[in-house]
Design a protein around this motif. Structure first.
Motif, PDB file in Angstrom:
ATOM      1  N   UNK A 158       0.821  -1.205   0.000  1.00  0.00           N
ATOM      2  CA  UNK A 158       0.000   0.000   0.000  1.00  0.00           C
ATOM      3  C   UNK A 158       0.865   1.269   0.000  1.00  0.00           C
TER       4      UNK A 158
ATOM      5  N   UNK B 207      -5.696 -10.087  -2.989  1.00  0.00           N
ATOM      6  CA  UNK B 207      -6.185  -9.192  -1.930  1.00  0.00           C
ATOM      7  C   UNK B 207      -5.650  -7.772  -2.127  1.00  0.00           C
TER       8      UNK B 207
ATOM      9  N   UNK C  47      -7.315  -5.953  -5.021  1.00  0.00           N
ATOM     10  CA  UNK C  47      -8.672  -5.551  -4.657  1.00  0.00           C
ATOM     11  C   UNK C  47      -8.638  -4.305  -3.780  1.00  0.00           C
ATOM     12  N   UNK C  48      -7.733  -4.313  -2.784  1.00  0.00           N
ATOM     13  CA  UNK C  48      -7.668  -3.171  -1.872  1.00  0.00           C
ATOM     14  C   UNK C  48      -7.224  -1.915  -2.606  1.00  0.00           C
TER      15      UNK C  48
ATOM     16  N   UNK D 133      -9.969  -0.729  -4.789  1.00  0.00           N
ATOM     17  CA  UNK D 133     -11.023  -0.148  -3.958  1.00  0.00           C
ATOM     18  C   UNK D 133     -10.658   1.285  -3.579  1.00  0.00           C
TER      19      UNK D 133
ATOM     20  N   UNK E 197     -12.478  -4.914  -6.594  1.00  0.00           N
ATOM     21  CA  UNK E 197     -12.263  -3.850  -5.617  1.00  0.00           C
ATOM     22  C   UNK E 197     -12.986  -2.571  -6.027  1.00  0.00           C
TER      23      UNK E 197
ATOM     24  N   UNK F  75     -17.296  -9.021  -3.119  1.00  0.00           N
ATOM     25  CA  UNK F  75     -16.570  -9.469  -1.934  1.00  0.00           C
ATOM     26  C   UNK F  75     -16.512 -10.987  -1.864  1.00  0.00           C
TER      27      UNK F  75
ATOM     28  N   UNK G 141     -13.851 -12.181  -4.169  1.00  0.00           N
ATOM     29  CA  UNK G 141     -12.498 -12.009  -3.632  1.00  0.00           C
ATOM     30  C   UNK G 141     -12.203 -13.121  -2.635  1.00  0.00           C
ATOM     31  N   UNK G 142     -13.143 -13.346  -1.717  1.00  0.00           N
ATOM     32  CA  UNK G 142     -12.927 -14.367  -0.687  1.00  0.00           C
ATOM     33  C   UNK G 142     -12.716 -15.735  -1.332  1.00  0.00           C
TER      34      UNK G 142
ATOM     35  N   UNK H 233      -9.161 -15.772  -2.930  1.00  0.00           N
ATOM     36  CA  UNK H 233      -8.075 -15.748  -1.939  1.00  0.00           C
ATOM     37  C   UNK H 233      -8.037 -17.046  -1.149  1.00  0.00           C
ATOM     38  N   UNK H 234      -9.222 -17.487  -0.716  1.00  0.00           N
ATOM     39  CA  UNK H 234      -9.313 -18.739   0.035  1.00  0.00           C
ATOM     40  C   UNK H 234      -8.790 -19.893  -0.816  1.00  0.00           C
TER      41      UNK H 234
ATOM     42  N   UNK I 257      -4.998 -19.681  -1.195  1.00  0.00           N
ATOM     43  CA  UNK I 257      -4.398 -19.898   0.117  1.00  0.00           C
ATOM     44  C   UNK I 257      -4.432 -21.372   0.511  1.00  0.00           C
TER      45      UNK I 257
END
Lengths: 272, 314
Positions: free
Chosen positions: A117, A202, A205-206, A209, A222, A243, A246-247, A250-251, A254
Motif C-alpha cells: 500500500x 487481496x 482488490x484493496x 477499492x 475492488x 466481496x 475475492x474471498x 483468496x481462500x 491460500x
C-alpha cells in the motif's frame, strides 16, 4: 496412493472455479460487461441478468467474470515479476555468500518495511493512480519474500553431496545454481508463489477499492465494491457479490498453497 | 547484553536511513520534475520556477536529501502544498485519530486471538478447534474493507445501531467511541484470525511438554494451567506476530479510515495524493514506514524480556 489433503482439494476446486470464470470471460460473458441500460438499473436477479444489474444497468455476472480475469492477470504478473527477481537474488546470495549474501538480505529486510500500500501510494502520488503502478507495487513487495525463501532453500541444497561433486567437476557457481539448485528449490518456490498469488489478489482488490488500481471502466472486484459503497442504502446486494468473489479466490489460492506445502514438504505436517 | 543492544540499535538506525533513502528517491528522482508533477502540465513557467525555488529543487539532490532528513528529525516536514500549513501541524492534528484506532484495534485483536487460540488448543481436535480454524482461515481471506462494508450494512444500514462513518470529535466521548466501534472491529477481526492460528499452534507445542503434565498432575485446574503455565511459555512466537501485526494494523488504518471517513493520517494521505501534494505524501509514507521498522525493532528487544534464555544466545 496416499490421500491428498483436504485443503489441497478444496483449494484446487475454488481455484479452478475462479480461473475457469476468468478464462470463459475471454470468449463469453452473458452480456457485454460495459453495456449500459439506465432504464434497467438496479434490476433484481432474473433469467436475463442472473445477479441483477448495477447503477448503470450493467449485468453484474458479466462484470464479475471480467473482473476475475483482471484479478488473475494482475496477480500473475505481480507474482511472476516479483518471484523471478526475488528468486534470482536469493540464488545469487546463496551462491556467493559472504558480504553479498548479507547485503542482499539486508536489502530484503528494508523491502519488508514497505507494505504494498505504501509503495502504491508513492507511485500514485508521482505518476498518478493506474493499474500498472498497482502491479509494480505488488511485484515489489514480492521480491524480498521470494529472496528469503530462495536463499534459505538454496543454502540447504549447497551442502548436498551432488553439489560438492558438481563443484569438484569444475562447474561454475552460476551453472550449479541453474542446473542443480534451482530445480531442487522449485517446490518451496511454487508453494510460496501460490500463497503470494492469494496475497496479490487481496492487494489488487484493496488498491482498486482505494482508487489506486484499476481505473474505470476496467472491471475490478475492488472497484465494484467502492462504487457499491456509495449505494449501500439503495442497493446493498451490489456490496455482497464482488466481496464473495475475492474471498473465493483468496481462500482458494491460500488453501491450495497450504495443501501443496503439506504434500511437498512432509516434515512440516505436524499435528495440526 | 550491551553488545546485543548496540547491534540491534545500529541495525534499526541503518534500516531507517535506508528506508528514508528509498522514500526520497522514489518521490524526488522518479517524477523528473516534482514541480511539474505538483502543478500539472498547464502551469506557467513562472509558477514552476517559483515552486522549484520554494521546494529547494535548485539545490543538488544530496543536499536536498540531507536537509529533508535533518529537518524531519527536528519535526519539520516542510510546508504542505495544498493545505498551506506545515506538514507537521497536519500530522499532529490527525495522529491521535490514527493511533487511537490502531491501539484499539490491537487490543481487540490480542484479546480475541488469545481467547480463540487458547480455546482451540484446549479443545484440540474437537468441534471448537475446527470451528476456530475454519473461522481464521476465512478471516485471512476476507479483505478488511469488505468486512467493513458488511459491518456497516448490518449495524448501520439494517439495524441502525451505529453510525456508518464519520467522526464527531472527542468533545462528545460517547459518540466518538460509538463511531470507533465498527472501524476497530473491522481492523482487528482479520488480524486476530492470523494471531489466533499462531497462538493455537504455539500453545499446542507447549502443552505437549512435561512440565504441563506435571502441573496438571500436581492438581492445578485446567484453566489455571492453560492461562498461567501454557500461555506465558507460548508467548515468544505470539509476540513476534503481534509486532508484525501492529505494523499491519497501522497501515491497515489507511484503508479503514478511508472506508469510514475518519479524519486521520490515512485520509490525509489520500487527500494529498488527490492534491498532488508531494511533500505531505513523502512525510506520511516515511512516517508509516518508520512505524513499521520501529515496531519490528521493539519486537526484537521484547524477545529478550520475555525469554531471558535468548539473552545468552543473543
Amino acid at each position: 496412493m496416499k490421500r491428498l489433503p483436504v485443503n489441497l482439494l478444496i483449494g484446487a476446486a475454488l481455484v479452478l472455479l475462479v480461473i475457469g470464470a476468468a478464462a470463459l470471460s475471454l470468449i463469453w460473458t452473458p452480456h457485454d460487461y460495459t453495456e449500459m441500460n439506465i432504464r434497467g438499473k438496479f434490476g433484481p436477479p432474473s433469467e436475463l441478468h442472473w445477479l441483477g444489474t448495477d447503477q448503470l444497468g450493467r449485468d453484474v455476472v458479466s462484470q464479475l467474470m471480467a473482473a476475475a480475469r483482471n484479478s488473475m492477470a494482475v496477480a500473475l504478473a505481480a507474482v511472476l515479476i516479483g518471484g523471478s527477481i526475488g528468486t534470482a537474488l536469493g540464488l545469487l546470495a546463496s551462491a556467493i555468500g559472504g558480504w553479498v549474501e548479507d547485503l542482499v538480505m539486508r536489502i530484503a529486510d528494508i523491502g519488508f518495511a514497505f507494505p504494498a500500500l505504501l509503495f502504491a501510494i508513492m507511485l500514485a502520488a508521482v505518476f498518478g493512480p493506474s493499474l500498472t503502478n498497482a502491479i509494480l507495487a505488488i511485484s515489489f513487495i514480492n521480491i524480498p519474500v521470494f529472496a528469503r525463501v530462495a536463499r534459505a532453500s538454496a543454502n540447504q541444497i549447497w551442502t548436498r553431496e551432488y553439489v560438492t561433486a558438481a563443484q569438484a567437476a569444475g562447474l561454475t557457481r552460476a551453472a550449479i545454481s541453474r542446473d542443480h539448485i534451482l530445480p531442487n528449490i522449485a517446490a518451496p518456490i511454487i508453494v510460496q508463489a501460490t500463497i503470494e498469488f492469494a496475497v496479490a489478489i487481496l492487494a489488487e482488490a484493496a488498491l482498486s477499492y482505494l482508487g489506486l488500481g484499476a481505473q474505470p471502466p476496467a472491471p475490478s472486484w475492488g472497484r465494484m465494491l467502492s462504487e457499491a459503497q456509495t449505494l449501500m442504502y439503495l442497493a446493498p446486494q451490489l456490496a455482497i457479490y464482488p466481496g464473495l468473489c475475492i474471498v473465493t479466490a483468496v481462500l482458494g489460492f491460500g488453501l491450495l498453497g497450504d495443501g501443496l506445502r503439506d504434500v511437498t514438504d512432509p516434515r512440516l505436517v505436524r499435528e495440526r | 547484553m550491551a553488545y546485543f543492544l548496540f547491534r540491534r540499535t545500529l541495525g534499526f538506525v541503518l534500516t531507517l536511513l535506508a528506508v528514508s533513502v528509498v522514500v526520497f528517491a522514489v518521490m524526488n528522482i522518479l517524477p523528473g520534475d516534482p514541480a511539474l508533477t505538483i502543478l500539472g502540465l498547464d502551469a506557467t513557467e513562472d509558477a514552476l520556477a517559483a515552486l522549484r525555488e520554494q521546494l529547494g529543487l535548485n539545490d543538488p539532490l544530496l543536499s536536498r536529501y540531507f536537509s529533508w532528513i535533518g529537518n524531519a528529525l527536528t519535526g519539520d516536514f516542510g510546508i504542505s502544498h495544498s493545505f498551506r500549513v506545515p506538514v507537521s501541524e497536519l500530522i499532529a492534528e490527525r495522529l491521535p485519530m490514527t493511533l487511537s484506532l490502531a491501539v484499539a484495534g490491537m487490543i481487540f485483536t490480542v484479546i480475541l486471538a488469545l481467547i480463540m487460540g487458547i480455546g482451540a488448543a484446549a479443545n484440540h481436535r474437537k468441534a471448537g478447534d475446527w470451528g476456530v480454524m475454519f473461522l481464521s482461515q476465512l478471516g485471512i481471506a476476507v479483505p478488511a474493507f469488505w468486512l467493513s462494508m458488511l459491518l456497516v450494512l448490518l449495524f448501520a444500514v439494517k439495524l441502525r445501531w451505529l453510525p456508518p462513518g464519520g467522526f464527531p470529535g472527542w468533545s462528545d466521548p460517547i459518540a466518538a467511541m460509538r463511531a470507533l466501534i465498527l472501524p476497530t472491529v473491522a481492523l482487528g477481526l482479520v488480524q486476530s484470525s492470523v494471531l489466533a492460528r499462531v497462538t493455537r499452534s504455539s500453545a499446542l507445542e507447549v502443552m505437549r511438554q512435561d512440565f504441563i503434565r506435571t502441573a496438571r498432575a500436581t492438581g492445578f485446574s485446567r484453566q489455571r494451567v492453560l492461562w498461567r503455565h501454557v500461555l506465558p511459555n507460548a508467548l515468544v512466537p505470539i509476540v513476534t506476530i503481534v509486532g508484525m501485526q501492529f505494523a499491519a494494523l497501522v497501515t491497515g488504518t489507511i484503508v479503514i479510515e478511508n472506508v469510514f471517513y475518519l479524519p486521520g493520517l490515512g485520509r490525509l494521505i489520500f487527500q494529498s495524493i488527490a492534491n498532488r501534494d508531494l511533500p505531505t505524501v513523502q512525510a506520511l509514507v516515511m512516517l508509516f514506514a518508520a512505524i513499521v521498522v520501529t515496531a519490528n525493532f521493539i519486537v526484537d528487544l521484547l524477545y529478550v524480556v520475555i525469554d531471558p534464555r535468548l539473552k545468552a544466545r543473543a
